[in-house]
Design a protein around this motif. Structure first.
Motif, PDB file in Angstrom:
ATOM      1  N   PHE A   1      34.359 -52.116  -9.781  1.00 23.24           N
ATOM      2  CA  PHE A   1      35.208 -50.945  -9.554  1.00 23.24           C
ATOM      3  C   PHE A   1      35.652 -50.859  -8.101  1.00 23.24           C
ATOM      4  N   GLU A   2      34.790 -51.264  -7.180  1.00 24.25           N
ATOM      5  CA  GLU A   2      35.194 -51.272  -5.767  1.00 24.25           C
ATOM      6  C   GLU A   2      36.401 -52.172  -5.570  1.00 24.25           C
ATOM      7  N   GLN A   3      36.370 -53.353  -6.171  1.00 23.48           N
ATOM      8  CA  GLN A   3      37.496 -54.284  -6.050  1.00 23.48           C
ATOM      9  C   GLN A   3      38.755 -53.715  -6.702  1.00 23.48           C
ATOM     10  N   LEU A   4      38.585 -53.102  -7.877  1.00 21.22           N
ATOM     11  CA  LEU A   4      39.721 -52.517  -8.585  1.00 21.22           C
ATOM     12  C   LEU A   4      40.349 -51.387  -7.769  1.00 21.22           C
ATOM     13  N   ILE A   5      39.517 -50.510  -7.232  1.00 24.21           N
ATOM     14  CA  ILE A   5      40.010 -49.398  -6.417  1.00 24.21           C
ATOM     15  C   ILE A   5      40.721 -49.926  -5.174  1.00 24.21           C
ATOM     16  N   ARG A   6      40.148 -50.921  -4.528  1.00 28.26           N
ATOM     17  CA  ARG A   6      40.755 -51.498  -3.330  1.00 28.26           C
ATOM     18  C   ARG A   6      42.128 -52.094  -3.654  1.00 28.26           C
ATOM     19  N   SER A   7      42.207 -52.888  -4.704  1.00 33.92           N
ATOM     20  CA  SER A   7      43.487 -53.525  -5.028  1.00 33.92           C
ATOM     21  C   SER A   7      44.514 -52.485  -5.486  1.00 33.92           C
ATOM     22  N   ASP A   8      44.079 -51.465  -6.233  1.00 35.69           N
ATOM     23  CA  ASP A   8      45.015 -50.434  -6.673  1.00 35.69           C
ATOM     24  C   ASP A   8      45.511 -49.597  -5.498  1.00 35.69           C
ATOM     25  N   THR A   9      44.643 -49.330  -4.535  1.00 36.55           N
ATOM     26  CA  THR A   9      45.033 -48.550  -3.358  1.00 36.55           C
ATOM     27  C   THR A   9      46.044 -49.314  -2.508  1.00 36.55           C
ATOM     28  N   GLU A  10      45.884 -50.619  -2.434  1.00 33.31           N
ATOM     29  CA  GLU A  10      46.766 -51.447  -1.615  1.00 33.31           C
ATOM     30  C   GLU A  10      48.100 -51.753  -2.308  1.00 33.31           C
ATOM     31  N   SER A  11      48.145 -51.646  -3.621  1.00 32.26           N
ATOM     32  CA  SER A  11      49.352 -52.001  -4.371  1.00 32.26           C
ATOM     33  C   SER A  11      50.262 -50.789  -4.547  1.00 32.26           C
ATOM     34  N   ASP A  12      51.562 -50.988  -4.375  1.00 27.84           N
ATOM     35  CA  ASP A  12      52.503 -49.903  -4.643  1.00 27.84           C
ATOM     36  C   ASP A  12      52.885 -49.859  -6.121  1.00 27.84           C
ATOM     37  N   ARG A  13      52.342 -50.772  -6.923  1.00 21.42           N
ATOM     38  CA  ARG A  13      52.635 -50.826  -8.355  1.00 21.42           C
ATOM     39  C   ARG A  13      51.502 -50.267  -9.217  1.00 21.42           C
ATOM     40  N   ASN A  14      50.361 -49.918  -8.596  1.00 18.24           N
ATOM     41  CA  ASN A  14      49.200 -49.439  -9.336  1.00 18.24           C
ATOM     42  C   ASN A  14      48.784 -48.067  -8.830  1.00 18.24           C
ATOM     43  N   LEU A  15      48.163 -47.296  -9.723  1.00 17.53           N
ATOM     44  CA  LEU A  15      47.647 -45.987  -9.366  1.00 17.53           C
ATOM     45  C   LEU A  15      46.361 -45.741 -10.144  1.00 17.53           C
ATOM     46  N   PHE A  16      45.301 -45.372  -9.435  1.00 19.31           N
ATOM     47  CA  PHE A  16      44.002 -45.089 -10.036  1.00 19.31           C
ATOM     48  C   PHE A  16      43.624 -43.666  -9.636  1.00 19.31           C
ATOM     49  N   LEU A  17      43.574 -42.766 -10.630  1.00 20.06           N
ATOM     50  CA  LEU A  17      43.249 -41.369 -10.385  1.00 20.06           C
ATOM     51  C   LEU A  17      41.911 -41.004 -11.013  1.00 20.06           C
ATOM     52  N   VAL A  18      41.215 -40.047 -10.409  1.00 19.54           N
ATOM     53  CA  VAL A  18      39.998 -39.486 -10.989  1.00 19.54           C
ATOM     54  C   VAL A  18      40.154 -37.976 -11.077  1.00 19.54           C
TER      55      VAL A  18
END
Length: 180
Positions: free
Chosen positions: A56-73
């Motif tokens: 999840f750390e990797q997923l959150i990092r890559s989603d935060t850096e990408s302008d094409r992804n969004l991860f919300l809680v």
């Protein structure tokens, strides 16, 4: 991508929706396991496709850096009670769209959390210039289908006998999309 924190209250339950953070990783790992055991509306049996805290750390990092992804809680009662994720595509022929997925703990259903996670994702997609959001939903999940339709999604097709559930029967998956 990150978005501004939003606060909501429904049925006397205050909650907030914000971008996922690195420190959410361990809690998200356990939350996903719990969600998978609470409903068959999701794709996995409990424990299948397990993502540990570092995943999840990797997923959150890559989603935060990408302008094409969004991860919300979604946070309520001092804990994460739901999340959503939009995943875009780097291929030019699909760069205009992102796929949406969501999960909310069963104890928190009926408080608008899913609707607000989706609304925030739609807002982000529109502001990011994405032309389309897509999602897949189990045909028997009628409340979710009604919500998706209410927010502008249309059924685009059906994957026949796509899933088998605990009763041993096959079920269809409805493919839905929303154009900006």
């Amino acid at each position: 991508m990150k978005v501004a924190e939003q606060r909501f209250c429904r049925n006397g339950l205050p909650y907030l929706i914000r971008s996922a953070r690195q420190e959410d990783a361990a809690e998200l790992s356990q939350l996903r396991l719990q969600m998978d055991s609470e409903t068959e509306n999701l794709d996995r049996e409990p424990g299948e496709g397990f993502i540990d805290a570092s995943g999840f750390e990797q997923l959150i990092r890559s989603d935060t850096e990408s302008d094409r992804n969004l991860f919300l809680v979604a946070i309520a009662d001092g804990r994460i009670v739901g999340f959503s994720r939009c995943e875009g595509n780097e291929l030019k022929r699909f760069a205009h769209k992102a796929e949406f997925g969501i999960g909310v703990l069963k104890a928190y259903w009926g408080n608008g959390i899913g609707k607000n996670l989706l609304s925030e994702s739609i807002k982000w997609a529109d502001e990011s210039g994405l032309a389309k959001l897509t999602l897949n939903v189990l045909e028997t999940n009628e409340p979710a289908i009604r919500l998706y339709e209410e927010l502008g999604f249309q059924a685009e097709g059906v994957l026949v006998n796509d899933k088998t559930l605990s009763d041993g029967k096959f079920y269809n998956t409805v493919v839905m999309g929303r154009l900006r």
